[in-house]
Design an enzyme around this catalytic site. Sequence first.
Site, PDB file in Angstrom:
ATOM      1  N   SER A 143     -10.790  54.219-101.536  1.00 46.82           N
ATOM      2  CA  SER A 143     -11.179  53.089-100.699  1.00 46.82           C
ATOM      3  C   SER A 143     -11.961  53.565 -99.474  1.00 46.82           C
ATOM      4  CB  SER A 143      -9.942  52.285-100.304  1.00 46.82           C
ATOM      5  OG  SER A 143     -10.296  51.089 -99.673  1.00 46.82           O
ATOM      6  N   ASP A 302     -17.251  49.029 -98.177  1.00 47.27           N
ATOM      7  CA  ASP A 302     -16.677  50.377 -98.213  1.00 47.27           C
ATOM      8  C   ASP A 302     -17.088  51.083 -99.504  1.00 47.27           C
ATOM      9  OD1 ASP A 302     -15.114  48.880 -99.936  1.00 47.27           O
ATOM     10  OD2 ASP A 302     -13.210  49.700 -99.266  1.00 47.27           O
ATOM     11  N   ASP A 304     -15.894  51.804-102.419  1.00 44.23           N
ATOM     12  CA  ASP A 304     -15.686  51.175-103.734  1.00 44.23           C
ATOM     13  C   ASP A 304     -15.965  49.676-103.698  1.00 44.23           C
ATOM     14  OD1 ASP A 304     -13.307  50.717-102.241  1.00 44.23           O
ATOM     15  OD2 ASP A 304     -12.170  50.369-104.078  1.00 44.23           O
ATOM     16  N   ASP A 306     -14.823  46.958-102.376  1.00 46.05           N
ATOM     17  CA  ASP A 306     -13.866  45.856-102.496  1.00 46.05           C
ATOM     18  C   ASP A 306     -13.582  45.215-101.138  1.00 46.05           C
ATOM     19  OD1 ASP A 306     -12.329  47.918-101.435  1.00 46.05           O
ATOM     20  OD2 ASP A 306     -10.664  47.681-102.836  1.00 46.05           O
TER      21      ASP A 306
END
Length: 570
Positions: A143, A302, A304, A306
């Site tokens: 993350s 960010d 990834d 999400d």
Amino acid sequence: MHVFERWLQEGSIPNKLQNELKLISHTREEIEDRFYQYLSFGTGGMRGLLGAGTNRMNLYTIRRVAEGLAQQIIASGEVAMHRGVVIAYDTRHYSYDFALETAKTVGKHGIRVFLFKESRPTPELSFAMRQLNAFAGVVITASHNPAQYNGFKVYGEDGGQLPPDAADGIVQHMAAIEDLFTIQTADEEELLQNGMLTYILEDIDETYQECLLTLREDAEAIEANGKDMSIVYTPLHGSGLVPVTEGLRNFGFPTVHVVPEQAVQDSRFPTVVYPNPEEREAFELAIKLGKENGADLLLATDPDADRLGVAVKNPDGEYELLTGNQLGALLLHYLLMQKKRRATLPENGVVMKTIVTSEFGRAVAAKFEIPAINTLTGFKFIAKKIEEFEKSGEYEFLFGYEESYGFLIGTFVRDKDAVQAALLTAEMAAYYKSIGKSLYDGLMDLYDELGHYREALESLTLSGKNGQEKIAGIMEELRNNPPISITCVAVSAIEDYQAGTRRFGDGTIEKLTLPKADVLKFLLEDDSWVCVRPSGTEPKCKFYFGVRKDTAEEAEMSLRALSLDFMNRF
């Protein structure tokens, strides 16, 4: 034989890891930290520092968790094995290597694997699972953690993160592995030739973009203002670049300025301290580019993709970052307002938020006579509720969010989706522009109408074995000696999610309906609240604070006093 000695003598270990082991061979503290446990696998999967050792992310700990997942799938039967696993990854150090190693470990057991050819966001992994009817999913990501971290997140067949009971099953299979150096893997070419490994990308990208277009609520506002809007976007060196920029263009926003220094997929994240869109520092280059282009809106995702961060212009012409709670309330209000205008607001609609998310959203939902349901922290619990309501028909999902910048609009994904949120935020900005207002104006209007909500988060970082013990001690102390008042305001109720109880000041007790978790929440008589929980993914104890007052000044003063008073205990 000591585990460290076993690693030191293992001939298959790559040179980089061997050198690490030699460097720490005379440092007892470092050896203990790396080997006192296996990197824990919780409901959020597994996340940790890269490096050699059982308590680090490396080739061998990846094989161990992949083997645990494989055994869980095998135990679920041949149909589950045929449906297989989808694997995605972000742009971090070793993300592709770990993804391929997972594929080779799982594929060795005759389980089908679908592996993304390029890095793609976590929400697109969830989407691909549902499109391919896969039994499980994996995404290699940490993350918004710093560059020296990576992680392994597992998804269930609904496309949501694994709930606690399913995660426990994988942990049991992992615990049965006596020697992680004996875990077998298949050859990539062999898997490709026998059809057990399939690379995916273009078809999933295209179908995902088609689904994103179904989220448009006000095509007229986009048509009128989309071409004139200037948007700055930064993927923070991550995987959001392709889906976010394509999505914005498809939605009707052709003028998207991508921060060039941060468009490069670089696992070092060289332009930021943390690749975290919650932090103003991560927006510095976007703000600079925004000022050069007179941008209406700044967006950041960010690594990834999400989580979405947003900055908007305030009355002084400066860019101001919205909190996750503020953006969530704005998106929710816009969504419900548009659905009411178009007469598409369902009678049994429902909004979901986590227990540490602001009550601002509940007030917004109440304005439209829509219930807001609390879940435990973690989007997997929102995903589980979506699935439950789809089966029962009791409610129709409208919007779900959490304070940590996670939002979901369309249920074709079952995790927080920064791509969805970015597109709806751009549309929302176009709508406000069509009525002569900014997103900042829209937020102020909501505060004036519903009250001034303010929230804060404090964290204590306590690493290693001693840190875990200290966090456990904090929770034990708060359970044994809970405060009866904070800032001279009486505590009206204490919610202990581990005990499953809500205890009121007069001694009466109610049962909580949410799953058990190591969380305490203190409700105060003036509608303020404090929530304490150990992080599931980081060595931190987190303290959340929320207040509601009639003015901004009162709210900010009350919030400062609340957090200072409570944190003074620690």
